[in-house]
Write a protein that holds these residues in place. Structure first.
Motif, PDB file in Angstrom:
ATOM      1  N   LEU A 295      27.338   6.580  24.636  1.00  0.00           N
ATOM      2  CA  LEU A 295      26.102   7.275  25.401  1.00  0.00           C
ATOM      3  C   LEU A 295      26.604   7.652  26.734  1.00  0.00           C
ATOM      4  O   LEU A 295      27.122   6.958  27.472  1.00  0.00           O
ATOM      5  CB  LEU A 295      25.170   6.220  25.420  1.00  0.00           C
ATOM      6  N   VAL A 296      26.452   8.897  26.879  1.00  0.00           N
ATOM      7  CA  VAL A 296      26.667   9.436  28.294  1.00  0.00           C
ATOM      8  C   VAL A 296      25.449  10.292  28.554  1.00  0.00           C
ATOM      9  O   VAL A 296      24.669  10.966  27.847  1.00  0.00           O
ATOM     10  CB  VAL A 296      27.947  10.599  28.520  1.00  0.00           C
ATOM     11  N   PHE A 297      24.987  10.063  30.054  1.00  0.00           N
ATOM     12  CA  PHE A 297      23.820  10.773  30.505  1.00  0.00           C
ATOM     13  C   PHE A 297      24.581  12.198  31.401  1.00  0.00           C
ATOM     14  O   PHE A 297      25.616  11.959  31.836  1.00  0.00           O
ATOM     15  CB  PHE A 297      23.007   9.998  31.359  1.00  0.00           C
ATOM     16  N   ILE A 298      23.689  13.101  31.353  1.00  0.00           N
ATOM     17  CA  ILE A 298      24.092  14.338  32.210  1.00  0.00           C
ATOM     18  C   ILE A 298      22.846  14.660  33.054  1.00  0.00           C
ATOM     19  O   ILE A 298      21.936  14.836  32.584  1.00  0.00           O
ATOM     20  CB  ILE A 298      24.554  15.548  31.420  1.00  0.00           C
ATOM     21  N   ASP A 299      23.269  15.150  34.214  1.00  0.00           N
ATOM     22  CA  ASP A 299      22.080  15.814  35.131  1.00  0.00           C
ATOM     23  C   ASP A 299      21.198  14.730  35.705  1.00  0.00           C
ATOM     24  O   ASP A 299      20.812  14.826  36.988  1.00  0.00           O
ATOM     25  CB  ASP A 299      21.360  16.731  34.750  1.00  0.00           C
ATOM     26  N   ARG A 300      21.000  13.583  35.081  1.00  0.00           N
ATOM     27  CA  ARG A 300      19.957  12.803  35.723  1.00  0.00           C
ATOM     28  C   ARG A 300      20.371  11.268  35.204  1.00  0.00           C
ATOM     29  O   ARG A 300      20.848  10.954  34.304  1.00  0.00           O
ATOM     30  CB  ARG A 300      18.517  13.116  34.798  1.00  0.00           C
ATOM     31  N   PHE A 301      20.309  10.433  36.164  1.00  0.00           N
ATOM     32  CA  PHE A 301      20.502   9.031  36.107  1.00  0.00           C
ATOM     33  C   PHE A 301      19.150   8.145  35.851  1.00  0.00           C
ATOM     34  O   PHE A 301      18.143   8.608  36.458  1.00  0.00           O
ATOM     35  CB  PHE A 301      21.437   8.546  37.136  1.00  0.00           C
TER      36      PHE A 301
ATOM     37  N   VAL B 280      19.281   1.698  33.664  1.00  0.00           N
ATOM     38  CA  VAL B 280      20.177   1.867  32.464  1.00  0.00           C
ATOM     39  C   VAL B 280      21.540   1.894  32.977  1.00  0.00           C
ATOM     40  O   VAL B 280      21.585   2.949  33.991  1.00  0.00           O
ATOM     41  CB  VAL B 280      19.592   2.709  31.772  1.00  0.00           C
ATOM     42  N   GLU B 281      22.543   1.100  32.576  1.00  0.00           N
ATOM     43  CA  GLU B 281      23.863   1.184  33.102  1.00  0.00           C
ATOM     44  C   GLU B 281      24.606   2.252  31.990  1.00  0.00           C
ATOM     45  O   GLU B 281      24.980   1.586  31.456  1.00  0.00           O
ATOM     46  CB  GLU B 281      24.471  -0.381  33.264  1.00  0.00           C
ATOM     47  N   VAL B 282      24.649   3.536  32.206  1.00  0.00           N
ATOM     48  CA  VAL B 282      25.056   4.250  31.356  1.00  0.00           C
ATOM     49  C   VAL B 282      26.024   5.153  32.196  1.00  0.00           C
ATOM     50  O   VAL B 282      25.731   5.483  33.201  1.00  0.00           O
ATOM     51  CB  VAL B 282      24.139   5.259  30.476  1.00  0.00           C
ATOM     52  N   PRO B 283      27.305   5.740  31.950  1.00  0.00           N
ATOM     53  CA  PRO B 283      28.072   6.615  32.729  1.00  0.00           C
ATOM     54  C   PRO B 283      27.349   8.084  32.742  1.00  0.00           C
ATOM     55  O   PRO B 283      26.732   8.465  31.931  1.00  0.00           O
ATOM     56  CB  PRO B 283      29.371   6.891  31.777  1.00  0.00           C
ATOM     57  N   THR B 284      27.234   8.573  33.694  1.00  0.00           N
ATOM     58  CA  THR B 284      26.267   9.748  34.134  1.00  0.00           C
ATOM     59  C   THR B 284      27.053  10.567  35.041  1.00  0.00           C
ATOM     60  O   THR B 284      27.578  10.394  36.127  1.00  0.00           O
ATOM     61  CB  THR B 284      24.934   9.126  34.810  1.00  0.00           C
ATOM     62  N   ILE B 285      26.888  11.886  34.515  1.00  0.00           N
ATOM     63  CA  ILE B 285      27.549  13.278  35.225  1.00  0.00           C
ATOM     64  C   ILE B 285      26.600  13.751  35.736  1.00  0.00           C
ATOM     65  O   ILE B 285      25.456  14.351  35.505  1.00  0.00           O
ATOM     66  CB  ILE B 285      28.206  14.006  34.076  1.00  0.00           C
ATOM     67  N   MET B 286      26.534  14.005  37.207  1.00  0.00           N
ATOM     68  CA  MET B 286      25.614  14.469  38.083  1.00  0.00           C
ATOM     69  C   MET B 286      26.394  15.367  39.238  1.00  0.00           C
ATOM     70  O   MET B 286      27.615  15.148  39.506  1.00  0.00           O
ATOM     71  CB  MET B 286      24.817  13.523  39.043  1.00  0.00           C
ATOM     72  N   LEU B 287      25.788  16.280  39.628  1.00  0.00           N
ATOM     73  CA  LEU B 287      25.709  17.143  40.871  1.00  0.00           C
ATOM     74  C   LEU B 287      25.658  15.954  42.174  1.00  0.00           C
ATOM     75  O   LEU B 287      24.653  15.402  42.068  1.00  0.00           O
ATOM     76  CB  LEU B 287      24.746  18.221  41.035  1.00  0.00           C
ATOM     77  N   ASP B 288      26.474  16.305  43.262  1.00  0.00           N
ATOM     78  CA  ASP B 288      26.028  15.597  44.160  1.00  0.00           C
ATOM     79  C   ASP B 288      24.937  16.235  45.055  1.00  0.00           C
ATOM     80  O   ASP B 288      24.891  17.286  45.788  1.00  0.00           O
ATOM     81  CB  ASP B 288      27.224  15.523  45.401  1.00  0.00           C
ATOM     82  N   ASN B 289      23.658  16.074  44.679  1.00  0.00           N
ATOM     83  CA  ASN B 289      22.441  17.045  45.016  1.00  0.00           C
ATOM     84  C   ASN B 289      22.267  16.904  46.545  1.00  0.00           C
ATOM     85  O   ASN B 289      21.854  17.966  46.981  1.00  0.00           O
ATOM     86  CB  ASN B 289      21.439  16.149  44.371  1.00  0.00           C
ATOM     87  N   LYS B 290      22.399  15.924  47.242  1.00  0.00           N
ATOM     88  CA  LYS B 290      22.233  15.821  48.781  1.00  0.00           C
ATOM     89  C   LYS B 290      23.134  16.848  49.512  1.00  0.00           C
ATOM     90  O   LYS B 290      22.960  17.346  50.275  1.00  0.00           O
ATOM     91  CB  LYS B 290      22.192  14.480  49.262  1.00  0.00           C
ATOM     92  N   GLN B 291      24.391  16.597  48.967  1.00  0.00           N
ATOM     93  CA  GLN B 291      25.584  17.461  49.555  1.00  0.00           C
ATOM     94  C   GLN B 291      25.302  18.998  49.199  1.00  0.00           C
ATOM     95  O   GLN B 291      25.374  19.833  50.028  1.00  0.00           O
ATOM     96  CB  GLN B 291      26.948  17.169  49.207  1.00  0.00           C
TER      97      GLN B 291
END
Length: 333
Positions: A144-150, A154-165
């Protein structure tokens, strides 16, 4: 008509069933060129279609990945799905895409359906509320992999934008161009959807960093259907905002429609920066300044991590992986 079987192909090609099986599974190491050609010809002549269900049960693999999108209306979602599909296709995996429409119940139904179809793994843009379902997949060690939202629980590898940056880049650009009364509009934060919350927090942090006033009335997270009403309220202020950051592409369209309907000139009456470099940004008049996500790298990384989990690689990523944003400066601010 009688179904054409692997035995029929083997008989036509004058080889054993195990040789046909090796051919179908692309195990060519000890297979001669002429043997491959005879099998290919037999399959074509007989119109043989492999029984994918039987193969997946035998191999314990369906070579199929499920992708569940929170809301496919976002251009970011459709573009990153294209990258994922291409990456997985290169590895001979098929992709089933489902649209949850930001509905947790619909998301859960799709998870159940995809598991019933014995997909090898899931890539989810989570609605964030199905915590028990996500954790159950973790307990079963399901890829399982998450994208855009963590999801914090849940401890799942998550791909996200550095939103604060990303928001720091936006506010820095507004400050550089002399705007002081600035705001941000994004979708509802009622379910604590990570990118929406982080973009608002990042906006406030950046305002403090660059010495800009934080006007709470100009900082909103609302449902799409209430955008027009919210914008009307914001612009009834004694001193309305000089600039707005659109939290995503759908919000950008709402702001542009409001500006058109109320004859607000961009950027003279209202400067705009949008998160996500949507396709029409460069051809809109004036062209829209955007904060771009590295979509290709994000989609490829999500695919890579999922495949590592499927094949049981020990050091597969487990953490949140954030990608930096980039400013695309145009004419709207």
């Amino acid at each position: 008509m009688k179904r054409v079987t692997m035995a029929d192909v083997a008989e036509r090609a004058n080889v054993s069933k195990s040789t046909v099986s090796q051919f179908l599974n692309q195990r060519y190491e000890f297979m001669g060129v002429k043997t491959k050609q005879r099998i290919e010809k037999a399959i074509e002549e007989l119109g043989y279609q492999p029984n994918m269900v039987a193969r997946s049960l035998k191999q314990k693999s369906s070579t199929t990945i499920g992708v569940i999108v929170a809301n496919i209306s976002h251009e970011f979602s459709t573009r990153i799905i294209q990258v994922i599909e291409h990456s997985l296709h290169q590895l001979n995996y098929h992709v089933i895409v489902c649209n949850a429409e930001d509905n947790p119940e619909k998301e859960k139904k799709y998870i159940d359906m995809l598991l019933a179809k014995q997909v090898d793994g899931l890539i989810i843009f989570p609605t964030s509320t199905n915590v028990n379902v996500y954790n159950e997949l973790n307990v079963q060690d399901f890829p399982l992999v998450f994208i855009d939202r963590f999801v914090p629980e849940v401890e799942v590898p998550t791909i996200m934008l550095d939103n604060k940056q990303a928001l720091c880049l936006a506010v820095e650009e507004l400050n550089r161009n002399g705007y002081k009364r600035v705001g941000i509009l994004t979708n509802s934060t009622i379910f604590n959807v990570a990118p929406r919350v982080e973009r608002i927090e990042g906006f406030k942090q950046a305002c403090r960093k660059f010495g800009l006033p934080i006007e709470e009335n100009f900082i909103r997270g609302v449902e799409t259907g209430k955008m027009t009403e919210t914008l009307k309220d914001i612009f009834q202020s004694h001193e309305p905002p000089e600039a707005l950051v659109a939290g995503n592409d759908l919000v950008l369209m709402e702001i542009l429609k409001y500006a058109r309907d109320h004859r607000l000139r961009i950027p003279q009456d209202l400067a705009i920066i949008a998160v996500d470099d949507v396709s029409f940004s460069s051809i809109y008049n004036p062209a829209i300044t955007t904060i771009a996500q590295p979509i290709e790298k994000m989609g490829e990384k999500a695919s890579e991590i999922l495949i590592e989990k499927i094949i049981g690689k020990k050091n597969a990523e487990k953490d949140i992986i954030r990608f930096p944003a980039a400013l695309v400066s145009r004419s709207s601010c």
